[in-house]
Design an enzyme around this catalytic site. Structure first.
Site, PDB file in Angstrom:
ATOM      1  N   MET A   1     -39.237 -40.339  89.890  1.00  0.00           N
ATOM      2  CA  MET A   1     -39.107 -40.584  91.357  1.00  0.00           C
ATOM      3  C   MET A   1     -40.593 -41.207  91.701  1.00  0.00           C
ATOM      4  SD  MET A   1     -36.434 -39.998  93.075  1.00  0.00           S
ATOM      5  CE  MET A   1     -36.977 -39.225  94.694  1.00  0.00           C
TER       6      MET A   1
ATOM      7  N   HIS B   1     -26.370 -34.291  86.463  1.00  0.00           N
ATOM      8  CA  HIS B   1     -27.685 -34.817  86.408  1.00  0.00           C
ATOM      9  C   HIS B   1     -28.027 -35.278  85.149  1.00  0.00           C
ATOM     10  CE1 HIS B   1     -27.982 -33.159  90.423  1.00  0.00           C
ATOM     11  NE2 HIS B   1     -29.337 -33.959  90.466  1.00  0.00           N
TER      12      HIS B   1
ATOM     13  N   LYS C   1     -33.514 -32.948  83.360  1.00  0.00           N
ATOM     14  CA  LYS C   1     -33.846 -32.291  84.568  1.00  0.00           C
ATOM     15  C   LYS C   1     -34.074 -30.796  84.299  1.00  0.00           C
ATOM     16  CE  LYS C   1     -31.772 -31.144  89.192  1.00  0.00           C
ATOM     17  NZ  LYS C   1     -33.152 -31.455  89.569  1.00  0.00           N
TER      18      LYS C   1
HETATM   19  N1  LIG Z   1     -35.234 -34.827  96.567  1.00  0.00           N
HETATM   20  C1  LIG Z   1     -34.704 -35.738  95.869  1.00  0.00           C
HETATM   21  O1  LIG Z   1     -33.729 -36.778  96.551  1.00  0.00           O
HETATM   22  C2  LIG Z   1     -34.932 -35.919  94.553  1.00  0.00           C
HETATM   23  C3  LIG Z   1     -34.559 -36.903  93.883  1.00  0.00           C
HETATM   24  C4  LIG Z   1     -34.688 -36.816  92.550  1.00  0.00           C
HETATM   25  C5  LIG Z   1     -35.627 -36.111  91.857  1.00  0.00           C
HETATM   26  N2  LIG Z   1     -35.858 -35.097  92.568  1.00  0.00           N
HETATM   27  C6  LIG Z   1     -36.892 -33.827  92.197  1.00  0.00           C
HETATM   28  O2  LIG Z   1     -38.206 -34.650  92.103  1.00  0.00           O
HETATM   29  C7  LIG Z   1     -38.920 -33.942  90.986  1.00  0.00           C
HETATM   30  C8  LIG Z   1     -39.327 -34.993  89.955  1.00  0.00           C
HETATM   31  O3  LIG Z   1     -38.256 -35.766  89.401  1.00  0.00           O
HETATM   32  P1  LIG Z   1     -38.443 -36.850  88.327  1.00  0.00           P
HETATM   33  O4  LIG Z   1     -37.059 -37.058  87.901  1.00  0.00           O
HETATM   34  O5  LIG Z   1     -39.245 -37.909  88.949  1.00  0.00           O
HETATM   35  O6  LIG Z   1     -39.185 -36.106  87.155  1.00  0.00           O
HETATM   36  P2  LIG Z   1     -40.315 -36.690  86.193  1.00  0.00           P
HETATM   37  O7  LIG Z   1     -40.332 -35.649  85.122  1.00  0.00           O
HETATM   38  O8  LIG Z   1     -39.874 -37.918  85.859  1.00  0.00           O
HETATM   39  O9  LIG Z   1     -41.783 -36.619  86.894  1.00  0.00           O
HETATM   40  C9  LIG Z   1     -42.480 -35.349  87.334  1.00  0.00           C
HETATM   41  C10 LIG Z   1     -43.979 -36.045  87.344  1.00  0.00           C
HETATM   42  O10 LIG Z   1     -44.707 -34.771  87.865  1.00  0.00           O
HETATM   43  C11 LIG Z   1     -45.762 -35.084  86.863  1.00  0.00           C
HETATM   44  N3  LIG Z   1     -46.534 -33.584  87.052  1.00  0.00           N
HETATM   45  C12 LIG Z   1     -46.290 -32.587  86.447  1.00  0.00           C
HETATM   46  N4  LIG Z   1     -47.444 -31.497  86.656  1.00  0.00           N
HETATM   47  C13 LIG Z   1     -48.215 -32.304  87.284  1.00  0.00           C
HETATM   48  C14 LIG Z   1     -49.474 -32.130  87.997  1.00  0.00           C
HETATM   49  N5  LIG Z   1     -49.960 -30.700  87.859  1.00  0.00           N
HETATM   50  N6  LIG Z   1     -50.198 -32.823  88.610  1.00  0.00           N
HETATM   51  C15 LIG Z   1     -49.600 -34.236  89.111  1.00  0.00           C
HETATM   52  N7  LIG Z   1     -48.265 -34.340  88.433  1.00  0.00           N
HETATM   53  C16 LIG Z   1     -47.900 -33.601  87.943  1.00  0.00           C
HETATM   54  C17 LIG Z   1     -45.257 -35.178  85.401  1.00  0.00           C
HETATM   55  O11 LIG Z   1     -46.391 -35.751  84.690  1.00  0.00           O
HETATM   56  C18 LIG Z   1     -44.322 -36.330  85.682  1.00  0.00           C
HETATM   57  O12 LIG Z   1     -44.748 -37.698  85.735  1.00  0.00           O
HETATM   58  C19 LIG Z   1     -38.058 -33.032  90.220  1.00  0.00           C
HETATM   59  O13 LIG Z   1     -38.157 -31.638  90.796  1.00  0.00           O
HETATM   60  C20 LIG Z   1     -36.478 -33.550  90.717  1.00  0.00           C
HETATM   61  O14 LIG Z   1     -35.487 -32.473  90.783  1.00  0.00           O
HETATM   62  C21 LIG Z   1     -35.587 -34.878  93.799  1.00  0.00           C
HETATM   63  O1  LIG Z   2     -33.002 -36.153  89.235  1.00  0.00           O
HETATM   64  C1  LIG Z   2     -33.257 -34.874  89.771  1.00  0.00           C
HETATM   65  O2  LIG Z   2     -33.888 -34.136  89.153  1.00  0.00           O
HETATM   66  C2  LIG Z   2     -32.729 -35.073  90.967  1.00  0.00           C
HETATM   67  N1  LIG Z   2     -32.696 -33.696  91.763  1.00  0.00           N
HETATM   68  C3  LIG Z   2     -32.089 -33.488  93.089  1.00  0.00           C
HETATM   69  C4  LIG Z   2     -31.791 -32.059  93.136  1.00  0.00           C
HETATM   70  O3  LIG Z   2     -32.123 -31.129  92.167  1.00  0.00           O
HETATM   71  O4  LIG Z   2     -30.816 -31.611  93.910  1.00  0.00           O
HETATM   72  C5  LIG Z   2     -31.303 -34.428  93.637  1.00  0.00           C
HETATM   73  C6  LIG Z   2     -31.600 -35.768  93.091  1.00  0.00           C
HETATM   74  C7  LIG Z   2     -32.069 -35.843  91.772  1.00  0.00           C
END
Ligand SMILES: NC(=O)c1ccc[n+]([C@@H]2O[C@H](COP(=O)([O-])OP(=O)(O)OC[C@H]3O[C@@H](n4cnc5c(N)ncnc54)[C@H](O)[C@@H]3O)[C@@H](O)[C@H]2O)c1
Ligand SMILES: O=C(O)C1=N[C@H](C(=O)O)CCC1
Length: 266
Positions: A15, A155, A159
């Site tokens: 993300m 997912h 995750k």
């Molecule tokens: N709200 C939304 O629409 C949405 C969408 C996708 C993912 N998410 C959430 O976003 C978060 C990230 O998802 P992702 O798929 O990108 O995960 P990811 O594992 O690809 O990325 C997470 C990043 O955080 C970094 N990180 C960990 N500890 C850290 C620290 N102390 N300081 C700085 N960086 C640090 C890691 O190095 C990694 O690059 C998850 O919690 C996921 O559930 C939310």
């Molecule tokens: O990729 C993930 O992790 C995502 N997390 C969100 C959730 O926990 O609902 C939503 C979208 C992707």
């Protein structure tokens, strides 16, 4: 138009990379710094895949928020780190937009208190995709007529949290309008633990993790002789970025915690 200076935490993540692109390409946004746990002290353009993007990299949030002038933090990391970042940002006058999922009720209450104390906005968005927000709202509407519901979230297999933030939020929204109800047979018994999924106020949540998936959710409502299924699919992470932009623009006008984009989309 005033420039919004933005710090992104987790820029190398799935993300985070999309968010860096969004901020870099959006007029009126400036990438002020990034928080990366490994590469503190260098510039982003020295990191693989970020050539041409000029922003200092920090590993220590306290140092970052003290030295960098920024109005907004976008956090896309992990729940414990995201919570630390959001609290530290608020105490430095920076408004968090948090996409990281897996926050507890305690975390949300702590952030709510902190926003009240500081008078700063903070947006926690379990899902930034507009279609997912609509699915949650439609589910809340449907639950008034169909109190029997099962949530299936699907997912990718990297995750960390289960159930997903979206599934928890959907269940909370349904709970807010539905009378508590234990679903299924009163004497039902799991012969393999977990077969009926997580139980939230009597409704069941099932978490599927498979390579190839991105983010998907199906909410199934059953009644005598009929079924209603609401489903949303995110096929890529660009699908979340219009919601991230909406949250960044909105948090600048907020003075409290907002949990869920359904509270700000019109
Ligand atoms: N709200 C939304 O629409 C949405 C969408 C996708 C993912 N998410 C959430 O976003 C978060 C990230 O998802 P992702 O798929 O990108 O995960 P990811 O594992 O690809 O990325 C997470 C990043 O955080 C970094 N990180 C960990 N500890 C850290 C620290 N102390 N300081 C700085 N960086 C640090 C890691 O190095 C990694 O690059 C998850 O919690 C996921 O559930 C939310
Ligand atoms: O990729 C993930 O992790 C995502 N997390 C969100 C959730 O926990 O609902 C939503 C979208 C992707």
């Amino acid at each position: 138009m005033e420039t919004i200076n933005i710090i992104i935490a987790g820029p190398r993540g799935r993300m985070g990379r999309e968010a860096v692109k969004l901020v870099h390409e959006t007029e009126g946004y400036r990438l002020a710094a990034v928080l990366d746990r490994k590469h503190g002290g260098i510039n982003m353009n020295e990191m693989e895949g970020f050539q041409g993007i000029d922003a200092p990299v920090y590993s220590d949030p306290e140092k970052c928020f003290t030295e960098v002038k920024a109005e907004v933090l976008i956090d896309l990391t992990t729940p414990d780190v995201g919570m630390l970042h959001a609290e530290t940002a608020l105490t430095h006058g920076i408004r968090p937009v948090v996409g990281t999922t897996g926050f507890s009720i305690d975390d949300l209450e702590r952030l709510e208190r902190l926003t009240k104390e500081t008078g700063l906005g903070c947006i926690i968005a379990p899902n930034f995709a507009v279609g997912a927000i609509l699915m949650m709202k439609f589910s809340q509407m449907a639950a008034k007529y169909f109190p029997d519901v099962e949530i299936i979230e699907l997912h990718h297999d990297q995750k960390l949290d289960a159930p997903s933030g979206t599934a928890v939020k959907t269940a909370e929204m349904i709970k807010s309008i539905r009378q508590s109800k234990q679903q299924g047979h009163p004497n039902e018994k799991e012969t393999i633990e977990g077969a009926r999924g997580a139980n939230f106020d009597g409704m069941h949540i099932h978490s599927v993790r498979l390579p190839g998936l991105i983010a998907h959710q199906q909410v199934m409502f059953g009644a005598d002789g009929q079924m209603l299924t609401l489903r949303h699919d995110s096929f890529n992470r660009a699908s979340f970025m219009s919601g991230v932009k909406l949250a960044v623009d909105t948090v600048m006008r907020q003075d409290r915690l907002v949990y869920g984009l359904e509270n700000i989309i019109e």
